[in-house]
Design a protein around this motif. Structure first.
Motif, PDB file in Angstrom:
ATOM      1  N   THR A   1       0.812  -1.214   0.000  1.00 30.28           N
ATOM      2  CA  THR A   1       0.000   0.000   0.000  1.00 30.28           C
ATOM      3  C   THR A   1       0.847   1.265   0.000  1.00 30.28           C
ATOM      4  O   THR A   1       0.313   2.361  -0.069  1.00 30.28           O
ATOM      5  CB  THR A   1      -0.935   0.021   1.220  1.00 30.28           C
ATOM      6  N   ILE A   2       2.172   1.113   0.084  1.00 34.06           N
ATOM      7  CA  ILE A   2       3.086   2.245   0.110  1.00 34.06           C
ATOM      8  C   ILE A   2       4.141   2.053  -0.981  1.00 34.06           C
ATOM      9  O   ILE A   2       4.699   0.964  -1.124  1.00 34.06           O
ATOM     10  CB  ILE A   2       3.782   2.362   1.481  1.00 34.06           C
ATOM     11  N   SER A   3       4.428   3.105  -1.729  1.00 35.28           N
ATOM     12  CA  SER A   3       5.484   3.064  -2.753  1.00 35.28           C
ATOM     13  C   SER A   3       6.835   3.163  -2.063  1.00 35.28           C
ATOM     14  O   SER A   3       7.141   4.184  -1.435  1.00 35.28           O
ATOM     15  CB  SER A   3       5.326   4.232  -3.736  1.00 35.28           C
ATOM     16  N   ARG A   4       7.645   2.102  -2.171  1.00 33.81           N
ATOM     17  CA  ARG A   4       8.995   2.068  -1.597  1.00 33.81           C
ATOM     18  C   ARG A   4       9.657   0.746  -1.972  1.00 33.81           C
ATOM     19  O   ARG A   4       9.105  -0.030  -2.730  1.00 33.81           O
ATOM     20  CB  ARG A   4       8.968   2.262  -0.095  1.00 33.81           C
TER      21      ARG A   4
ATOM     22  N   ALA B   1      13.447  -4.634  -4.699  1.00 35.23           N
ATOM     23  CA  ALA B   1      12.796  -3.922  -5.798  1.00 35.23           C
ATOM     24  C   ALA B   1      11.936  -2.790  -5.248  1.00 35.23           C
ATOM     25  O   ALA B   1      11.492  -2.824  -4.099  1.00 35.23           O
ATOM     26  CB  ALA B   1      11.919  -4.876  -6.599  1.00 35.23           C
ATOM     27  N   TYR B   2      11.696  -1.806  -6.100  1.00 36.60           N
ATOM     28  CA  TYR B   2      10.842  -0.674  -5.741  1.00 36.60           C
ATOM     29  C   TYR B   2       9.446  -0.925  -6.297  1.00 36.60           C
ATOM     30  O   TYR B   2       9.280  -1.280  -7.463  1.00 36.60           O
ATOM     31  CB  TYR B   2      11.407   0.624  -6.329  1.00 36.60           C
ATOM     32  N   TYR B   3       8.421  -0.734  -5.443  1.00 35.85           N
ATOM     33  CA  TYR B   3       7.033  -0.886  -5.888  1.00 35.85           C
ATOM     34  C   TYR B   3       6.384   0.486  -5.986  1.00 35.85           C
ATOM     35  O   TYR B   3       6.454   1.295  -5.055  1.00 35.85           O
ATOM     36  CB  TYR B   3       6.243  -1.756  -4.918  1.00 35.85           C
ATOM     37  N   ASN B   4       5.728   0.775  -7.118  1.00 35.12           N
ATOM     38  CA  ASN B   4       5.006   2.020  -7.321  1.00 35.12           C
ATOM     39  C   ASN B   4       3.515   1.725  -7.209  1.00 35.12           C
ATOM     40  O   ASN B   4       2.948   1.032  -8.052  1.00 35.12           O
ATOM     41  CB  ASN B   4       5.337   2.602  -8.698  1.00 35.12           C
ATOM     42  N   VAL B   5       2.888   2.232  -6.154  1.00 30.08           N
ATOM     43  CA  VAL B   5       1.475   1.973  -5.904  1.00 30.08           C
ATOM     44  C   VAL B   5       0.594   2.543  -7.010  1.00 30.08           C
ATOM     45  O   VAL B   5      -0.393   1.916  -7.404  1.00 30.08           O
ATOM     46  CB  VAL B   5       1.058   2.565  -4.529  1.00 30.08           C
TER      47      VAL B   5
END
Length: 75
Positions: free
Chosen positions: A12-15, A36-40
């Motif tokens: 639920t958070i981009s990080r 890895a970086y996740y973009n919500v």
């Protein structure tokens, strides 16, 4: 440490997160861990390099099967 299934459960958070990635390999699949970086907003995982000032790289095209918060993994 328990992996959180993806895509059934999304961050639920981009990080950055520790992810389990599966890619095709001779005679089956190869599964490995990666930060890895996740973009919500886009629902995309990105390659990232913590040593680079512009750390967010291209979108990961292989299958992400699970994720966990990096801080949880380090405990």
């Amino acid at each position: 440490m328990s992996w959180i299934d993806y895509p059934q459960n999304r961050p639920t958070i981009s990080r950055t997160y520790l992810v389990s990635i599966q890619r095709p390999y001779v005679g089956g699949n190869f599964t490995f861990k990666y930060v890895a970086y996740y973009n919500v907003n886009t629902n995309n995982w990105h390659k990232c390099d913590g040593f680079d000032d512009d750390s967010i790289k291209e979108i990961i095209t292989h299958r992400v099967v699970g994720w966990i918060d990096v801080a949880t993994y380090l405990v």
